[in-house]
Design a protein around this motif. Structure first.
Motif, PDB file in Angstrom:
ATOM      1  N   LYS A 222       0.819  -1.218   0.000  1.00  0.00           N
ATOM      2  CA  LYS A 222       0.000   0.000   0.000  1.00  0.00           C
ATOM      3  C   LYS A 222       0.856   1.273   0.000  1.00  0.00           C
ATOM      4  CE  LYS A 222      -4.170  -1.866   0.512  1.00  0.00           C
ATOM      5  NZ  LYS A 222      -5.280  -1.637  -0.451  1.00  0.00           N
ATOM      6  N   ASN A 223       2.132   1.120   0.302  1.00  0.00           N
ATOM      7  CA  ASN A 223       3.024   2.276   0.423  1.00  0.00           C
ATOM      8  C   ASN A 223       3.435   2.782  -0.968  1.00  0.00           C
ATOM      9  OD1 ASN A 223       4.930   4.186   1.053  1.00  0.00           O
ATOM     10  ND2 ASN A 223       6.232   2.809   2.276  1.00  0.00           N
ATOM     11  N   GLU A 224       3.024   3.988  -1.303  1.00  0.00           N
ATOM     12  CA  GLU A 224       3.330   4.537  -2.632  1.00  0.00           C
ATOM     13  C   GLU A 224       4.822   4.783  -2.840  1.00  0.00           C
ATOM     14  OE1 GLU A 224       1.003   7.991  -3.255  1.00  0.00           O
ATOM     15  OE2 GLU A 224      -0.923   6.910  -3.323  1.00  0.00           O
ATOM     16  N   ALA A 225       5.557   4.912  -1.723  1.00  0.00           N
ATOM     17  CA  ALA A 225       6.993   5.137  -1.846  1.00  0.00           C
ATOM     18  C   ALA A 225       7.721   3.899  -2.356  1.00  0.00           C
ATOM     19  CB  ALA A 225       7.569   5.541  -0.483  1.00  0.00           C
ATOM     20  N   ILE A 267       2.069  -0.997  -6.266  1.00  0.00           N
ATOM     21  CA  ILE A 267       0.904  -0.881  -5.388  1.00  0.00           C
ATOM     22  C   ILE A 267      -0.065  -2.041  -5.672  1.00  0.00           C
ATOM     23  CG2 ILE A 267      -1.107   0.536  -4.771  1.00  0.00           C
ATOM     24  CD1 ILE A 267       1.437   1.719  -3.774  1.00  0.00           C
ATOM     25  N   HIS A 268      -0.592  -2.633  -4.603  1.00  0.00           N
ATOM     26  CA  HIS A 268      -1.569  -3.737  -4.621  1.00  0.00           C
ATOM     27  C   HIS A 268      -0.946  -5.089  -4.977  1.00  0.00           C
ATOM     28  CE1 HIS A 268      -4.613  -0.798  -3.902  1.00  0.00           C
ATOM     29  NE2 HIS A 268      -4.492  -0.210  -5.102  1.00  0.00           N
ATOM     30  N   ASP A 269       0.363  -5.138  -5.261  1.00  0.00           N
ATOM     31  CA  ASP A 269       0.997  -6.453  -5.369  1.00  0.00           C
ATOM     32  C   ASP A 269       0.944  -7.122  -3.999  1.00  0.00           C
ATOM     33  OD1 ASP A 269       1.580  -6.016  -7.989  1.00  0.00           O
ATOM     34  OD2 ASP A 269       3.721  -5.576  -7.687  1.00  0.00           O
ATOM     35  N   LYS A 270       0.903  -8.451  -4.040  1.00  0.00           N
ATOM     36  CA  LYS A 270       0.879  -9.231  -2.793  1.00  0.00           C
ATOM     37  C   LYS A 270       2.181 -10.026  -2.699  1.00  0.00           C
ATOM     38  CE  LYS A 270      -4.159  -9.589  -2.836  1.00  0.00           C
ATOM     39  NZ  LYS A 270      -4.328  -8.699  -4.002  1.00  0.00           N
ATOM     40  N   GLU A 281       5.830  -6.625  12.420  1.00  0.00           N
ATOM     41  CA  GLU A 281       4.952  -5.453  12.469  1.00  0.00           C
ATOM     42  C   GLU A 281       5.570  -4.264  11.720  1.00  0.00           C
ATOM     43  OE1 GLU A 281       2.596  -2.623  15.702  1.00  0.00           O
ATOM     44  OE2 GLU A 281       3.654  -4.427  16.368  1.00  0.00           O
ATOM     45  N   ALA A 282       6.869  -4.013  11.953  1.00  0.00           N
ATOM     46  CA  ALA A 282       7.537  -2.886  11.288  1.00  0.00           C
ATOM     47  C   ALA A 282       7.575  -3.090   9.778  1.00  0.00           C
ATOM     48  CB  ALA A 282       8.959  -2.739  11.848  1.00  0.00           C
ATOM     49  N   ILE A 283       7.836  -4.332   9.345  1.00  0.00           N
ATOM     50  CA  ILE A 283       7.888  -4.636   7.911  1.00  0.00           C
ATOM     51  C   ILE A 283       6.503  -4.452   7.293  1.00  0.00           C
ATOM     52  CG2 ILE A 283       8.261  -6.481   6.229  1.00  0.00           C
ATOM     53  CD1 ILE A 283      10.453  -7.545   8.140  1.00  0.00           C
ATOM     54  N   SER A 284       5.476  -4.934   8.011  1.00  0.00           N
ATOM     55  CA  SER A 284       4.096  -4.830   7.501  1.00  0.00           C
ATOM     56  C   SER A 284       3.686  -3.375   7.350  1.00  0.00           C
ATOM     57  CB  SER A 284       3.126  -5.553   8.450  1.00  0.00           C
ATOM     58  OG  SER A 284       3.467  -6.914   8.571  1.00  0.00           O
ATOM     59  N   VAL A 285       4.018  -2.547   8.350  1.00  0.00           N
ATOM     60  CA  VAL A 285       3.664  -1.121   8.295  1.00  0.00           C
ATOM     61  C   VAL A 285       4.391  -0.438   7.144  1.00  0.00           C
ATOM     62  CG1 VAL A 285       3.890   1.084   9.512  1.00  0.00           C
ATOM     63  CG2 VAL A 285       3.092  -0.950  10.733  1.00  0.00           C
TER      64      VAL A 285
END
Length: 562
Positions: A222-225, A267-270, A281-285
């Motif tokens: 979800k992170n655009e960066a 974006i939206h790749d899984k 948690e940090a990686i997920s965020v």
């Protein structure tokens, strides 16, 4: 009849009663002990310790060996036993002190310290000889190498064996097993444990196991960066150890694919990530949000297989040097070493016997398999040179005297401590110098079981003559109560500290307490309480240090107070 009598009691004209007599007695003691060790009462078994009790019975009826032969076989069995333990625990010995393992090991040290304090208090208040108390201590914490170390220290100091050490051990051992399990059960009620909640947290690898295990997690970006960036450029930004195993693109074909350092994320790749729970948690965020996905169902062409590293030339090499992903299109996602999963970071050094999880197509995994070895036949070839060189170095180290202030006698590591330290060091640092120290689990277990069987049989035979007299007429039955105090009080106190001060998960806690007492039956009981591996990980984390300290402190008690 004369032949049978000579076989069991010894041939009078032959040294030590003859080879046939010695082998027969040893074989019968060990075989009968192992058979009795298969018997379980309420799911609890004393295992190979039955060999000690059978030896006591044989010794009581004077079915014994020559004392010089008995002494040699006892020490040789002890050396084989502790050396094989060192080879097993060595690879994880030093890593157990890092981060999450530090707290667990401090708790184990607390348990050991409390048991020693209680032993010293009982020695001075009851007047029981320290040799007897150290035997009771070793039995109460089910630590057979400690028994051997105490006997070795006493023999070096006084020039004679002390049978009361083995007697104390034999009296305290049964309730050492039962008392430890009973203490874990009491803690469950004292701490008011909600088992379903504890198990749910343990299965996620939360708490103090966060840095000692690995876990896969699926994430939607979800992170655009991150959009459009390659994995090799993203890794420094995250500053965590992780491996991206697979990707499912949001646009285009919906099948999953393996990734490499050049793969670009959008974006939206899984993606499927493997990392330590503490970093999840940090990686997920950073990437986006966690999702649920059944990766195995999305692409039947990708398979996952565990492959053994069996080629000697790979010993000590870094994972990045293999270039598995670039050469074959397969991905190594995790590495299992000595029962602990590690994140497959590029700078991780490989060792013979590591099990690597490889993901890729059938052809790619097959190519990787050829590079890594995966030949059980090659692993089954025993590497005897490091074993016997290590034993020789261990005997030399164990014989070197060290002077400490306040101790009148020089301290030696002995035939228990010396080989144990050398085997830990060789198994941990040997691969860095291209030394192959790996032995298969079955080979290690065989050497260990032969060693402990010889040791316990000889200890029992040596103590059998005076055992019944000591227990019945000299108040030896009181030793049972002393053993219970040494077993139960440290476990309960440390359990309360671990829960309320260190905030440990209950299943991790009981694994740590079992490891602090080097108590396999307690670990088996702990594992039966839950489907997660938290008890086993806690046990494995503290077991190496606990074993080392039990061996060392048993000798120090004899040397300081003997």
């Amino acid at each position: 009849m004369e032949l049978l009598r000579n076989l069991f009691e010894g041939f009078p004209n032959l040294w030590g009663g003859g080879v046939a007599h010695s082998v027969l007695i040893l074989s019968l003691v060990i075989a009968c002990g192992i058979i009795l060790g298969k018997i379980k009462v309420a799911g609890i078994s004393l295992g190979v310790t039955w060999i000690l009790f059978v030896g006591i019975v044989f010794g009581h009826f004077n079915l014994n060996l020559d004392e010089h032969l008995l002494h040699f076989l006892k020490e040789f069995g002890l050396i084989l036993f502790v050396y094989s333990i060192g080879l097993q625990v060595g690879p994880g010995f030093f890593s157990a002190f890092k981060k999450g393992g530090f707290t667990l090991n401090m708790l184990a040290i607390t348990t050991i310290f409390l048991s020693i304090v209680i032993t010293i208090i009982l020695h001075f208040t009851t007047g029981t000889p320290i040799t007897t108390m150290v035997g009771i201590l070793s039995g109460a914490v089910t630590n057979t190498p400690g028994l051997g170390a105490a006997q070795q220290a006493n023999s070096d100091m006084n020039g004679i064996d002390a049978p009361e050490i083995a007697m104390g051990y034999a009296v305290a051992y049964p309730l050492g097993v039962v008392g430890a399990i009973f203490s874990l059960l009491i803690l469950k009620y004292i701490l008011n444990i909600n088992t379903s909640k504890e198990e749910a947290e343990a299965e996620k690898g939360l708490g103090h196991l966060q840095e000692l295990t690995v876990r896969p997690v699926s994430i939607e970006i979800k992170n655009e960066a991150v959009d459009g960036k390659k994995i090799k450029d993203i890794r420094p930004l995250v500053n965590r150890n992780f491996v991206i195993s697979r990707i499912r693109y949001h646009e285009g074909k919906q099948e999953t694919e393996l990734v490499n350092s050049e793969t670009a994320l959008h974006i939206h790749d899984k993606i499927l990530i493997i990392s330590n729970p503490i970093d999840i948690e940090a990686i997920s965020v950073f990437f986006g949000k966690q999702i649920e996905m059944e990766w195995e169902q999305l692409n039947k062409n990708l398979i996952s297989r565990r492959i053994l590293i069996t080629k000697p030339e790979l010993n000590g090499k870094m994972l990045s040097q293999l270039k598995i992903r670039n050469n074959f299109g397969a991905s190594i996602t995790r590495i299992n070493r000595s029962g602990v999963d590690l994140v497959a970071t590029p700078n991780l050094q490989l060792q013979m016997g590591d099990r690597v999880t490889v993901v890729g197509s059938e052809l790619a995994v097959s190519h990787a398999e050829k590079v890594l070895g995966n030949s059980m036949k090659r692993l089954n070839q025993p590497n005897l040179i490091p074993i016997f060189i290590g034993i020789a170095l261990g005997c030399i180290l164990g014989s070197i005297p060290f002077m400490f202030p306040g101790i009148p006698q020089p301290v030696k590591l002995g035939l228990a401590g010396g080989p144990l330290i050398v085997s830990i060091l060789i198994s941990r640092f040997g691969p860095q110098y291209k030394m192959i120290t790996y032995t298969t689990m079955s080979a290690n277990l065989m050497v260990r079981e032969i060693g402990i069987s010889l040791f316990l049989a000889c200890v029992g035979l040596g103590a059998g003559k005076e055992f019944i007299e000591t227990i019945i007429n000299e108040g030896g039955y009181i030793w049972i109560a002393y053993g219970v105090l040494i077993t139960v009080i440290p476990l309960l106190l440390t359990g309360i500290i671990g829960r309320y001060v260190c905030k440990l998960n209950y299943y991790t806690l009981i694994g740590v307490l079992s490891g602090a007492n080097t108590n396999p039956p307690a670990l088996a009981y702990s594992n039966d309480l839950t489907s997660c591996d938290a008890p086993a990980v806690g046990y494995a984390t503290v077991y190496p240090l606990a074993m080392f300290l039990r061996v060392l402190t048993a000798q120090l008690l004899i040397l300081c107070l003997g």
